[in-house]
Write a protein that holds these residues in place. Structure first.
Motif, PDB file in Angstrom:
ATOM      1  N   LYS A   3       0.811  -1.218   0.000  1.00 10.95           N
ATOM      2  CA  LYS A   3       0.000   0.000   0.000  1.00 10.95           C
ATOM      3  C   LYS A   3       0.844   1.267   0.000  1.00 10.95           C
ATOM      4  O   LYS A   3       0.496   2.259  -0.642  1.00 10.95           O
ATOM      5  N   LYS A   4       1.960   1.224   0.708  1.00 12.71           N
ATOM      6  CA  LYS A   4       2.820   2.398   0.779  1.00 12.71           C
ATOM      7  C   LYS A   4       3.424   2.719  -0.587  1.00 12.71           C
ATOM      8  O   LYS A   4       3.490   3.882  -0.999  1.00 12.71           O
ATOM      9  N   GLU A   5       3.844   1.669  -1.317  1.00 13.73           N
ATOM     10  CA  GLU A   5       4.409   1.857  -2.650  1.00 13.73           C
ATOM     11  C   GLU A   5       3.344   2.367  -3.624  1.00 13.73           C
ATOM     12  O   GLU A   5       3.617   3.233  -4.459  1.00 13.73           O
ATOM     13  N   LYS A   6       2.132   1.837  -3.508  1.00 12.29           N
ATOM     14  CA  LYS A   6       1.046   2.288  -4.376  1.00 12.29           C
ATOM     15  C   LYS A   6       0.697   3.749  -4.108  1.00 12.29           C
ATOM     16  O   LYS A   6       0.471   4.527  -5.033  1.00 12.29           O
ATOM     17  N   GLN A   7       0.672   4.104  -2.828  1.00 14.39           N
ATOM     18  CA  GLN A   7       0.347   5.475  -2.469  1.00 14.39           C
ATOM     19  C   GLN A   7       1.409   6.446  -2.979  1.00 14.39           C
ATOM     20  O   GLN A   7       1.094   7.582  -3.377  1.00 14.39           O
ATOM     21  N   LYS A   8       2.647   5.989  -3.007  1.00 12.43           N
ATOM     22  CA  LYS A   8       3.741   6.835  -3.493  1.00 12.43           C
ATOM     23  C   LYS A   8       3.578   7.136  -4.980  1.00 12.43           C
ATOM     24  O   LYS A   8       3.992   8.191  -5.456  1.00 12.43           O
ATOM     25  N   ILE A   9       3.002   6.187  -5.723  1.00 14.94           N
ATOM     26  CA  ILE A   9       2.747   6.406  -7.148  1.00 14.94           C
ATOM     27  C   ILE A   9       1.516   7.277  -7.341  1.00 14.94           C
ATOM     28  O   ILE A   9       1.508   8.208  -8.156  1.00 14.94           O
ATOM     29  N   LEU A  10       0.460   6.992  -6.569  1.00 15.97           N
ATOM     30  CA  LEU A  10      -0.792   7.738  -6.714  1.00 15.97           C
ATOM     31  C   LEU A  10      -0.648   9.195  -6.298  1.00 15.97           C
ATOM     32  O   LEU A  10      -1.116  10.095  -7.006  1.00 15.97           O
ATOM     33  N   CYS A  11       0.000   9.449  -5.179  1.00 17.38           N
ATOM     34  CA  CYS A  11       0.110  10.807  -4.644  1.00 17.38           C
ATOM     35  C   CYS A  11       1.512  11.058  -4.093  1.00 17.38           C
ATOM     36  O   CYS A  11       1.716  11.078  -2.867  1.00 17.38           O
ATOM     37  N   PRO A  12       2.493  11.214  -4.976  1.00  8.22           N
ATOM     38  CA  PRO A  12       3.857  11.486  -4.503  1.00  8.22           C
ATOM     39  C   PRO A  12       3.893  12.769  -3.680  1.00  8.22           C
ATOM     40  O   PRO A  12       3.075  13.676  -3.874  1.00  8.22           O
ATOM     41  N   ASP A  13       4.834  12.839  -2.775  1.00  9.62           N
ATOM     42  CA  ASP A  13       4.907  13.963  -1.847  1.00  9.62           C
ATOM     43  C   ASP A  13       5.767  15.083  -2.435  1.00  9.62           C
ATOM     44  O   ASP A  13       6.949  15.221  -2.121  1.00  9.62           O
ATOM     45  N   TYR A  14       5.141  15.885  -3.292  1.00  8.74           N
ATOM     46  CA  TYR A  14       5.808  17.072  -3.846  1.00  8.74           C
ATOM     47  C   TYR A  14       4.982  18.285  -3.422  1.00  8.74           C
ATOM     48  O   TYR A  14       3.781  18.352  -3.733  1.00  8.74           O
ATOM     49  N   PRO A  15       5.601  19.230  -2.714  1.00 10.21           N
ATOM     50  CA  PRO A  15       4.851  20.350  -2.130  1.00 10.21           C
ATOM     51  C   PRO A  15       3.997  21.120  -3.140  1.00 10.21           C
ATOM     52  O   PRO A  15       2.892  21.559  -2.814  1.00 10.21           O
ATOM     53  N   ASN A  16       4.491  21.269  -4.345  1.00 17.76           N
ATOM     54  CA  ASN A  16       3.750  22.041  -5.349  1.00 17.76           C
ATOM     55  C   ASN A  16       3.197  21.152  -6.459  1.00 17.76           C
ATOM     56  O   ASN A  16       2.856  21.630  -7.541  1.00 17.76           O
ATOM     57  N   GLY A  17       3.124  19.838  -6.183  1.00 15.37           N
ATOM     58  CA  GLY A  17       2.646  18.909  -7.201  1.00 15.37           C
ATOM     59  C   GLY A  17       1.131  18.868  -7.286  1.00 15.37           C
ATOM     60  O   GLY A  17       0.418  19.447  -6.448  1.00 15.37           O
ATOM     61  N   ILE A  18       0.647  18.175  -8.305  1.00 17.92           N
ATOM     62  CA  ILE A  18      -0.793  17.993  -8.471  1.00 17.92           C
ATOM     63  C   ILE A  18      -1.049  16.570  -8.946  1.00 17.92           C
ATOM     64  O   ILE A  18      -0.440  16.108  -9.928  1.00 17.92           O
ATOM     65  N   TYR A  19      -1.903  15.861  -8.237  1.00 15.90           N
ATOM     66  CA  TYR A  19      -2.250  14.475  -8.574  1.00 15.90           C
ATOM     67  C   TYR A  19      -3.748  14.315  -8.341  1.00 15.90           C
ATOM     68  O   TYR A  19      -4.198  14.142  -7.204  1.00 15.90           O
ATOM     69  N   LYS A  20      -4.498  14.430  -9.423  1.00 14.40           N
ATOM     70  CA  LYS A  20      -5.959  14.398  -9.330  1.00 14.40           C
ATOM     71  C   LYS A  20      -6.513  13.305 -10.248  1.00 14.40           C
ATOM     72  O   LYS A  20      -6.039  13.126 -11.370  1.00 14.40           O
ATOM     73  N   TYR A  21      -7.523  12.590  -9.753  1.00 16.36           N
ATOM     74  CA  TYR A  21      -8.175  11.511 -10.483  1.00 16.36           C
ATOM     75  C   TYR A  21      -9.675  11.723 -10.339  1.00 16.36           C
ATOM     76  O   TYR A  21     -10.243  11.436  -9.284  1.00 16.36           O
ATOM     77  N   GLU A  22     -10.306  12.251 -11.383  1.00 19.27           N
ATOM     78  CA  GLU A  22     -11.679  12.720 -11.225  1.00 19.27           C
ATOM     79  C   GLU A  22     -12.588  12.289 -12.379  1.00 19.27           C
ATOM     80  O   GLU A  22     -12.132  12.031 -13.499  1.00 19.27           O
ATOM     81  N   TYR A  23     -13.869  12.242 -12.082  1.00 29.15           N
ATOM     82  CA  TYR A  23     -14.911  12.065 -13.089  1.00 29.15           C
ATOM     83  C   TYR A  23     -15.627  13.396 -13.232  1.00 29.15           C
ATOM     84  O   TYR A  23     -16.113  13.954 -12.240  1.00 29.15           O
ATOM     85  N   VAL A  24     -15.678  13.889 -14.463  1.00 34.17           N
ATOM     86  CA  VAL A  24     -16.250  15.207 -14.712  1.00 34.17           C
ATOM     87  C   VAL A  24     -17.327  15.077 -15.786  1.00 34.17           C
ATOM     88  O   VAL A  24     -17.165  14.317 -16.747  1.00 34.17           O
ATOM     89  N   GLU A  25     -18.416  15.810 -15.610  1.00 33.18           N
ATOM     90  CA  GLU A  25     -19.475  15.827 -16.614  1.00 33.18           C
ATOM     91  C   GLU A  25     -18.983  16.621 -17.821  1.00 33.18           C
ATOM     92  O   GLU A  25     -18.813  17.845 -17.758  1.00 33.18           O
ATOM     93  N   ILE A  26     -18.713  15.914 -18.913  1.00 35.46           N
ATOM     94  CA  ILE A  26     -18.179  16.531 -20.132  1.00 35.46           C
ATOM     95  C   ILE A  26     -19.126  16.218 -21.286  1.00 35.46           C
ATOM     96  O   ILE A  26     -19.332  15.046 -21.624  1.00 35.46           O
ATOM     97  N   ASN A  27     -19.693  17.254 -21.873  1.00 37.87           N
ATOM     98  CA  ASN A  27     -20.536  17.076 -23.059  1.00 37.87           C
ATOM     99  C   ASN A  27     -21.649  16.042 -22.809  1.00 37.87           C
ATOM    100  O   ASN A  27     -21.943  15.205 -23.656  1.00 37.87           O
ATOM    101  N   GLY A  28     -22.221  16.078 -21.595  1.00 31.93           N
ATOM    102  CA  GLY A  28     -23.328  15.190 -21.270  1.00 31.93           C
ATOM    103  C   GLY A  28     -22.939  13.789 -20.868  1.00 31.93           C
ATOM    104  O   GLY A  28     -23.807  12.923 -20.668  1.00 31.93           O
ATOM    105  N   ILE A  29     -21.631  13.522 -20.731  1.00 31.69           N
ATOM    106  CA  ILE A  29     -21.131  12.191 -20.370  1.00 31.69           C
ATOM    107  C   ILE A  29     -20.152  12.325 -19.207  1.00 31.69           C
ATOM    108  O   ILE A  29     -19.280  13.204 -19.218  1.00 31.69           O
ATOM    109  N   LYS A  30     -20.264  11.460 -18.212  1.00 34.18           N
ATOM    110  CA  LYS A  30     -19.283  11.442 -17.122  1.00 34.18           C
ATOM    111  C   LYS A  30     -17.977  10.874 -17.666  1.00 34.18           C
ATOM    112  O   LYS A  30     -17.918   9.714 -18.075  1.00 34.18           O
TER     113      LYS A  30
END
Length: 334
Positions: A3-30
């Motif tokens: 889990k620790k290794e997976k978390q490091k890939i999903l959300c590395p610890d960089y102070p100014n980094g960005i790691y987002k995984y989202e579903y957004v309503e785009i053109n009528g489709i999620k």
């Protein structure tokens, strides 16, 4: 992978980094949008995957991880692809009938509008790969106000002609070898090419034969698929992995027709800089077709870079050289 290794890939610890995984309503489709980068001050790349239906988001840390030092990389699962498909299970047949050029241009327009709500930037670097070059190159022409530069990786010129060009190359090599069995196989591949814009089961079967023939005669340096990393990827769950291997033609019926109808040569005028990066051994989108027309492309800046010892996925086959080229062509904005 724990889990620790997976978390490091999903959300590395960089102070100014960005790691987002989202579903957004785009053109009528999620639709699924993934944003990864070590510094939010870096330029933004919207990567438009190939296929139709071939998501790269689940392997972004392997395929594009080295880019994240200098860029913020956005992956998007297109309509009826991977996580977007799973988020719209009850609408798969309906969505499969969509996928016109205007549908995808509106998708990208809304994605860029969404990105402005989570990231500070003026314009994006728009990077299309394979089928993704069809819709992203057209977007760059229609909405240059949003595009800093267009980068076509394995630029598709004409789907059917590309098949015919490479089959011609394969036929020459098979004849030179006196391999009658391969000659028959190549002839069968040519017979499967659609003239009505429909992807049949026979076509998909012959595409696999085509890939094997390409590996035998042309793509000598293509790297093997990173199977272990794929099955251990924390960016994919079990259901998402299944969608990689189980493709239903109906899911991309209209999108495939859009690809078959497309011809890059119909409009070669770009209001933004255009950069083409392609593998020397690309059998899906042969660079010879691009070389024939490069002089006729109108753009404020245009460049063609051919990556040696690389096939269609040149950013994976020769990752170090690809990144060197990418950094070089974007140097002015880094």
């Amino acid at each position: 992978m724990n889990k620790k290794e997976k978390q490091k890939i999903l959300c590395p610890d960089y102070p100014n980094g960005i790691y987002k995984y989202e579903y957004v309503e785009i053109n009528g489709i999620k639709q699924y949008i993934q944003i990864r980068g070590k510094d939010k001050k870096n330029p933004l790349i919207l990567f438009v995957h190939g296929g139709p239906g071939s998501s790269t988001a689940g392997m972004a840390h392997i395929l594009m991880g080295s880019w994240e030092d200098k860029y913020t990389v956005v992956n998007w699962d297109q309509r009826n692809t991977c996580k977007t498909l799973l988020a719209n299970k009850d609408r798969v047949d309906e969505i499969g009938k969509t996928g016109t050029m205007s549908d995808y241009i509106k998708d990208m327009d809304e994605i860029i509008s969404y990105l402005h709500t989570v990231y500070e930037f003026e314009k994006i670097i728009l990077m299309g790969f394979s089928w993704g070059t069809v819709i992203s190159s057209e977007y760059a022409k229609v909405h240059p106000e949003n595009v800093l530069m267009y980068i076509g990786v394995g630029q598709l010129i004409n789907y059917i002609e590309g098949f015919e060009v490479v089959c011609g190359q394969l036929m020459e090599r098979a004849k030179a070898d006196g391999n009658k069995k391969d000659i028959i196989k190549i002839e069968k591949i040519l017979q499967s090419i659609p003239n009505d814009g429909k992807a049949t089961d026979e076509l998909l079967k012959q595409i696999n034969v085509f890939s094997a023939m390409g590996g035998k005669y042309i793509t000598k340096h293509t790297k093997a698929f990173p199977t272990k990393e794929f099955f251990n990827s924390p960016l994919l769950d079990r259901a998402s992995r299944k969608t990689w291997f189980k493709h239903d033609n109906k899911n991309y019926e209209r999108s495939f027709k859009t690809m078959c109808e497309y011809d890059f040569r119909d409009n070669m005028s770009f209001p933004v800089p255009v950069i083409f990066i392609t593998g020397e051994e690309d059998t899906s989108c042969p660079h010879t077709m691009l070389q024939e027309i490069i002089d006729g492309i109108e753009a404020p800046r245009k460049e063609l870079h051919i990556i040696k010892k690389a096939g269609h996925t040149c950013f994976w086959d020769n990752a170090e050289e690809f990144l060197r080229v990418l950094v070089d062509v974007t140097r002015d904005i880094l």
